[in-house]
Motif scaffolding. Sequence first.
Motif, PDB file in Angstrom:
ATOM      1  N   ASN A   1      -0.600  -4.210  38.177  1.00  0.00           N
ATOM      2  CA  ASN A   1       0.672  -4.915  38.120  1.00  0.00           C
ATOM      3  C   ASN A   1       1.807  -4.032  38.622  1.00  0.00           C
ATOM      4  OD1 ASN A   1       0.143  -7.557  37.137  1.00  0.00           O
ATOM      5  ND2 ASN A   1      -0.185  -6.748  35.080  1.00  0.00           N
TER       6      ASN A   1
ATOM      7  N   ASP B   1       4.379  -9.955  37.284  1.00  0.00           N
ATOM      8  CA  ASP B   1       2.985 -10.355  37.063  1.00  0.00           C
ATOM      9  C   ASP B   1       2.643 -11.514  37.997  1.00  0.00           C
ATOM     10  OD1 ASP B   1       0.494 -10.948  36.120  1.00  0.00           O
ATOM     11  OD2 ASP B   1       1.082 -11.248  34.037  1.00  0.00           O
TER      12      ASP B   1
ATOM     13  N   LEU C   1       8.148  -6.558  33.942  1.00  0.00           N
ATOM     14  CA  LEU C   1       6.852  -6.637  34.600  1.00  0.00           C
ATOM     15  C   LEU C   1       6.901  -7.733  35.661  1.00  0.00           C
ATOM     16  CD1 LEU C   1       3.761  -5.918  34.625  1.00  0.00           C
ATOM     17  CD2 LEU C   1       3.472  -7.741  32.934  1.00  0.00           C
TER      18      LEU C   1
ATOM     19  N   LYS D   1       9.323  -7.851  29.054  1.00  0.00           N
ATOM     20  CA  LYS D   1       8.703  -7.334  27.842  1.00  0.00           C
ATOM     21  C   LYS D   1       9.811  -6.657  27.015  1.00  0.00           C
ATOM     22  CE  LYS D   1       4.738  -8.552  29.571  1.00  0.00           C
ATOM     23  NZ  LYS D   1       4.063  -9.776  29.093  1.00  0.00           N
TER      24      LYS D   1
ATOM     25  N   PHE E   1       6.302  -3.467  38.785  1.00  0.00           N
ATOM     26  CA  PHE E   1       7.473  -3.566  37.920  1.00  0.00           C
ATOM     27  C   PHE E   1       8.746  -3.584  38.748  1.00  0.00           C
ATOM     28  CE2 PHE E   1       4.113  -1.252  35.814  1.00  0.00           C
ATOM     29  CZ  PHE E   1       4.014  -1.878  34.578  1.00  0.00           C
TER      30      PHE E   1
ATOM     31  N   PHE F   1       0.479  -1.956  30.785  1.00  0.00           N
ATOM     32  CA  PHE F   1       0.771  -3.169  31.557  1.00  0.00           C
ATOM     33  C   PHE F   1       0.366  -3.020  33.024  1.00  0.00           C
ATOM     34  CE2 PHE F   1       3.822  -4.287  28.096  1.00  0.00           C
ATOM     35  CZ  PHE F   1       3.268  -5.517  27.789  1.00  0.00           C
ATOM     36  N   ARG F   2       0.394  -1.837  33.552  1.00  0.00           N
ATOM     37  CA  ARG F   2       0.004  -1.632  34.945  1.00  0.00           C
ATOM     38  C   ARG F   2      -1.494  -1.904  35.145  1.00  0.00           C
ATOM     39  NH1 ARG F   2       2.796   1.075  38.559  1.00  0.00           N
ATOM     40  NH2 ARG F   2       3.854   2.418  37.040  1.00  0.00           N
TER      41      ARG F   2
ATOM     42  N   GLY G   1       9.733   0.566  37.249  1.00  0.00           N
ATOM     43  CA  GLY G   1       9.110   0.794  35.949  1.00  0.00           C
ATOM     44  C   GLY G   1      10.023   1.425  34.916  1.00  0.00           C
TER      45      GLY G   1
END
Length: 287
Positions: free
Chosen positions: A204, A150, A148, A157, A206, A192-193, A210
């Motif tokens: 968010n 962020d 991620l 993660k 990646f 998480f997005r 992703g």
Amino acid sequence: MARYSVEQRGCLNTGDYRLFFKNDKGQYISPFHDIPIHADANKNVFNMVVEIPRWTNAKMEIATKDPLNPIKQDVKKGKLRYVANVFPHKGYIWNYGAIPQTWEDPGHKDESTGYCGDNDPIDVCEIGNKVCDRGEVIQIKVLGTLALIDEGETDWKIIAINIEDPEAAKYNDIDDVKRLKPGFLEATVDWFRKYKVPDGKPENQFAFNGEFKDKVFAIDVIKSTHGYWRALVMKKTDGGEINCTNTTLTDSPSYCSQASAEAIVNAIPVCGDANPIPTEVDKWFYC
């Protein structure tokens, strides 16, 4: 296998709440620094400190800037932080926590992502069937990782499963999750997005578009963050406000006695009745 217990201080659902950790001798320890990274190094079994049980919303975390690093609830803009329910998810969709003795160094740019670390222990999403308790220390098998990005920081993660899960033997790499839990990894990316969108923040991003990286890649990442932690706790790296107070690492400049540890805990009010969780925490958001 080492066993750990916890001691609550303050009142749950308030800014005073703290969850302190003890070892099997009843001595106070830091879950960040004193619990070993490995439960079984030969088998690549890691310890995980559960901060947030699955399906709950309170953003609990190891307090990296507090002495002994108890678990407390995150506060943003003076308010206790609860993660929003972004349809179709309810709270956290895994048992969420961290691997002790790891640190994502904010001064180190990750070669694979191009971003520096987020200044925390490395995060874990545990995908087993049991809903764990806050403060529980479990042993996990690492399966893969998601990178991620962020707010301009690398926030790994780790995807893992409790070794005591009845189905743990079936899971040995990230492809097993894809095969046996169809849609789960996609849901993880979706979570998480979007989880900060109800707070008015953008989605968010990646690394690797992703895509999840496999077990070997994930273990290499964990080992690198353990190296950064070692430099941190030995004061070979400037950790800024990170508190390295510990009770077991006698060669660390931040080692403290049990008497000092007891004084830290006793400075926090004794455990009282929990405050009610605000009703708005149950609201569902459609993004």
